[in-house]
Design a protein around this motif. Sequence first.
Motif, PDB file in Angstrom:
ATOM      1  N   ILE A 220      20.441  24.828 -28.565  1.00  0.00           N
ATOM      2  CA  ILE A 220      20.407  23.875 -28.249  1.00  0.00           C
ATOM      3  C   ILE A 220      21.295  22.931 -28.839  1.00  0.00           C
ATOM      4  N   ASN A 221      21.245  22.985 -30.284  1.00  0.00           N
ATOM      5  CA  ASN A 221      22.143  22.202 -30.807  1.00  0.00           C
ATOM      6  C   ASN A 221      23.074  23.125 -31.920  1.00  0.00           C
ATOM      7  N   MET A 222      24.322  22.892 -31.397  1.00  0.00           N
ATOM      8  CA  MET A 222      25.537  23.490 -32.056  1.00  0.00           C
ATOM      9  C   MET A 222      25.587  23.198 -33.522  1.00  0.00           C
ATOM     10  N   MET A 223      25.117  22.211 -34.104  1.00  0.00           N
ATOM     11  CA  MET A 223      25.516  21.776 -35.356  1.00  0.00           C
ATOM     12  C   MET A 223      24.458  22.266 -36.331  1.00  0.00           C
ATOM     13  N   VAL A 224      23.381  22.828 -35.772  1.00  0.00           N
ATOM     14  CA  VAL A 224      22.391  23.655 -36.562  1.00  0.00           C
ATOM     15  C   VAL A 224      22.564  25.287 -36.511  1.00  0.00           C
ATOM     16  N   TRP A 225      22.971  25.728 -37.684  1.00  0.00           N
ATOM     17  CA  TRP A 225      23.263  27.059 -37.847  1.00  0.00           C
ATOM     18  C   TRP A 225      21.913  28.015 -37.501  1.00  0.00           C
ATOM     19  N   SER A 226      21.568  28.807 -36.685  1.00  0.00           N
ATOM     20  CA  SER A 226      20.495  29.362 -36.391  1.00  0.00           C
ATOM     21  C   SER A 226      20.692  31.085 -36.286  1.00  0.00           C
ATOM     22  N   GLY A 227      21.942  31.572 -36.740  1.00  0.00           N
ATOM     23  CA  GLY A 227      22.074  32.965 -37.175  1.00  0.00           C
ATOM     24  C   GLY A 227      23.296  33.218 -36.138  1.00  0.00           C
ATOM     25  N   PHE A 228      23.836  34.524 -36.523  1.00  0.00           N
ATOM     26  CA  PHE A 228      25.011  34.935 -35.860  1.00  0.00           C
ATOM     27  C   PHE A 228      24.955  35.649 -34.670  1.00  0.00           C
ATOM     28  N   THR A 229      25.892  35.474 -33.619  1.00  0.00           N
ATOM     29  CA  THR A 229      25.856  36.065 -32.610  1.00  0.00           C
ATOM     30  C   THR A 229      27.060  36.148 -31.790  1.00  0.00           C
ATOM     31  N   PHE A 230      27.222  37.265 -31.002  1.00  0.00           N
ATOM     32  CA  PHE A 230      28.266  37.421 -30.044  1.00  0.00           C
ATOM     33  C   PHE A 230      27.957  37.194 -28.832  1.00  0.00           C
ATOM     34  N   ASP A 231      26.860  36.636 -28.522  1.00  0.00           N
ATOM     35  CA  ASP A 231      26.287  36.336 -27.164  1.00  0.00           C
ATOM     36  C   ASP A 231      27.217  35.141 -26.235  1.00  0.00           C
ATOM     37  N   TRP A 232      27.900  34.145 -26.795  1.00  0.00           N
ATOM     38  CA  TRP A 232      28.705  33.386 -26.289  1.00  0.00           C
ATOM     39  C   TRP A 232      29.810  34.210 -25.471  1.00  0.00           C
ATOM     40  N   TYR A 233      30.314  35.072 -26.184  1.00  0.00           N
ATOM     41  CA  TYR A 233      31.381  36.162 -25.925  1.00  0.00           C
ATOM     42  C   TYR A 233      31.071  36.712 -24.510  1.00  0.00           C
ATOM     43  N   TRP A 234      29.645  37.293 -24.776  1.00  0.00           N
ATOM     44  CA  TRP A 234      29.186  38.133 -23.645  1.00  0.00           C
ATOM     45  C   TRP A 234      29.048  37.190 -22.347  1.00  0.00           C
ATOM     46  N   THR A 235      28.688  35.876 -22.719  1.00  0.00           N
ATOM     47  CA  THR A 235      28.298  34.954 -21.833  1.00  0.00           C
ATOM     48  C   THR A 235      29.620  34.641 -20.869  1.00  0.00           C
ATOM     49  N   ILE A 236      30.725  34.228 -21.661  1.00  0.00           N
ATOM     50  CA  ILE A 236      31.817  34.148 -20.864  1.00  0.00           C
ATOM     51  C   ILE A 236      32.304  35.389 -19.998  1.00  0.00           C
ATOM     52  N   LEU A 237      32.013  36.284 -20.392  1.00  0.00           N
ATOM     53  CA  LEU A 237      32.624  37.664 -19.771  1.00  0.00           C
ATOM     54  C   LEU A 237      31.596  38.179 -18.692  1.00  0.00           C
ATOM     55  N   GLY A 238      30.464  37.281 -18.357  1.00  0.00           N
ATOM     56  CA  GLY A 238      29.717  37.165 -17.475  1.00  0.00           C
ATOM     57  C   GLY A 238      28.562  38.356 -17.530  1.00  0.00           C
ATOM     58  N   TYR A 239      28.276  38.735 -18.766  1.00  0.00           N
ATOM     59  CA  TYR A 239      26.939  39.661 -19.054  1.00  0.00           C
ATOM     60  C   TYR A 239      25.773  38.886 -19.248  1.00  0.00           C
ATOM     61  N   PRO A 240      24.620  39.164 -18.997  1.00  0.00           N
ATOM     62  CA  PRO A 240      23.483  38.466 -19.262  1.00  0.00           C
ATOM     63  C   PRO A 240      23.178  38.366 -20.550  1.00  0.00           C
ATOM     64  N   THR A 241      22.831  37.517 -21.348  1.00  0.00           N
ATOM     65  CA  THR A 241      22.501  37.652 -22.874  1.00  0.00           C
ATOM     66  C   THR A 241      21.031  37.064 -22.912  1.00  0.00           C
ATOM     67  N   GLU A 242      20.653  37.202 -24.077  1.00  0.00           N
ATOM     68  CA  GLU A 242      19.107  36.484 -24.507  1.00  0.00           C
ATOM     69  C   GLU A 242      19.569  35.065 -24.397  1.00  0.00           C
ATOM     70  N   LEU A 243      20.518  34.769 -24.724  1.00  0.00           N
ATOM     71  CA  LEU A 243      20.687  33.072 -25.028  1.00  0.00           C
ATOM     72  C   LEU A 243      21.060  32.492 -23.699  1.00  0.00           C
ATOM     73  N   ASN A 244      21.514  33.010 -22.519  1.00  0.00           N
ATOM     74  CA  ASN A 244      21.548  32.218 -21.450  1.00  0.00           C
ATOM     75  C   ASN A 244      20.339  32.674 -20.323  1.00  0.00           C
ATOM     76  N   GLU A 245      19.713  33.411 -20.518  1.00  0.00           N
ATOM     77  CA  GLU A 245      18.631  33.988 -19.494  1.00  0.00           C
ATOM     78  C   GLU A 245      17.762  32.851 -19.025  1.00  0.00           C
TER      79      GLU A 245
END
Lengths: 273, 294
Positions: free
Chosen positions: A38-63
């Motif tokens: 929701i808000n990039m400016m607030v740190w809520s934990g480390f994740t690789f999900d954005w990288y999976w997202t751009i590669l087209g894999y479904p992740t918890e974040l973009n479900e």
Amino acid sequence: MKLRLARRLFGAYGVLFLVFVYAPIVMIVAFSFNSNPINMMVWSGFTFDWYWTILGYPTELNEDTLYVESTDQLLAAVKNSLIVAAFTTTISTVLGTMTALALFRYRFRAQRFYQGLLYMPMVMPDIVLGIALLVFFVSIGMSLGLYSIIIGHCTFLISYVFVVVSARLAGMDNTLEEASADLGANEWVTFRRVTLPHIAPGVVGGALLAFIISMDDLVITYFIAGVDSTTLPLFIYGMLRRGVKPEINAIATLMLLFTFIIASLGLYLRRRS
Amino acid sequence: MAVRRDRVRLTVLLGPVSLFLGICFVGPLVVMIIYSLLEPGLYGGVEWNFYHWSYGRILGWADGEWEDFDWVYAEIFLRSARLAFINVLITLALCYPAALWVRGLPRRWRLFIVFLITLPFFISLVVRLFAWVLILRPTGFLNSSLLGLGLIEEPFDIIFTETAVLIGMAYVLLPFMFLPVYASVEKLDHSLFEASSDLGASSIQTFFRVTVPLTLPGIAAGSVLVFIPSLGNFIVPDLLGGAKVLMIGNLIEQQFLSARNWPFGAVLSVMMMAIMFLLILIYLRRIGRMQTRP
């Protein structure tokens, strides 16, 4: 005493200067691992999900969000960029090196004209060159696509290679070539065994520079790219115009990584030579 | 015999590049100048009739009718020139002390720091500007930090202002100022400073009487190299200035991609090219002479 204070002040300024240069870049990298959708400016934990997202894999974040940007388009843009960069690097390295050799080796009347001609594309504002190329391609009836981008990039990248190779040639000792000739080598052998090995770091450096600038060019490409020849910078620019999304951080970070690798390679070559 | 062989070699070496740049670099510039003198077509493109009013439009009149007098284009031109000039001052103010700092570093550090400072030049323009969009937008890094620290009550608008455009342009063009300034600062001879202070000059006097005059060629080169791309910039005002801070670059882009008045866009580009040539000519005349002086 006063001198030491001045030195400290300069040191502090220097550090601030580097922070100004690098803080925005570090910030992008940090945000690309932030799991807050929701808000990039607030740190809520480390994740690789954005990288999976751009590669087209479904992740918890973009479900349950609409973040998925079409991966096919991204990959096509990367492919276009690599094709363009490969061709422009080859062409501009060959032509730029030939020009540097010609202007270094021979004295002729149009020499200064050629020097001016080669410096011109580098100082020309990008937008002017982009517009001129667009108008030119349209008026000769050439359709816009990868070919037009390759031609467009070569017009200014030849100059960059020329400058880098010329600098290398200027530091060359003429007596080496003379010695080679005295020892009975013909000119071709002298070129291949003496001149070429000497300028090789310059040629490779020029090629790397051309490759990186071609991969990154936005303004000129913007005007001469066709509908289905979007390059990577154009793709990101388009995304950015539609709104800021967290996965741009991931794409940008990968581009940064790529740039750093090529630039470090260039620095390494310069150090070694 | 040898002369003829040299000539053949020269032709072989220079032939391809002459052909390529002749057709694909000089050619487009010539076509652009021709387009600037043609009548605009109704749906983009051009009609092949001589038409010089596109040049008049910059100063506010179209079709030779004074009734359409409109300062808007001249205004955009002046704004671009003003912002480009301020940007030169900003980058100079940022880079000059930095160059002095790098000069004072141990030798082995210098090359590395120069590399660090110029490295962002190789990072994609769009990535660097994306960072500033993230920082400056209303919910961005700057506003969040200031709010978090309790320094401001509510987010303030900085994106889509001239300030934002200036920040973005300064950031993007920093290496163009740093490199020439550093090149001339590095060449300064330390004994000159000693001589100056031995003769009783204060450090401020030394700075303005010795350091600045000797590094003037670098300052001038950096200024030209920053001014030209600032003037024609359209990506920075597009992303950080929005519709409020329109610059010549945006105007040119609009003429080709939305307004579809190609000759007028070509005129604006020709003007930019003319300004570029003028600046380079002045630079070569003044600085070229300065450097040949003993």
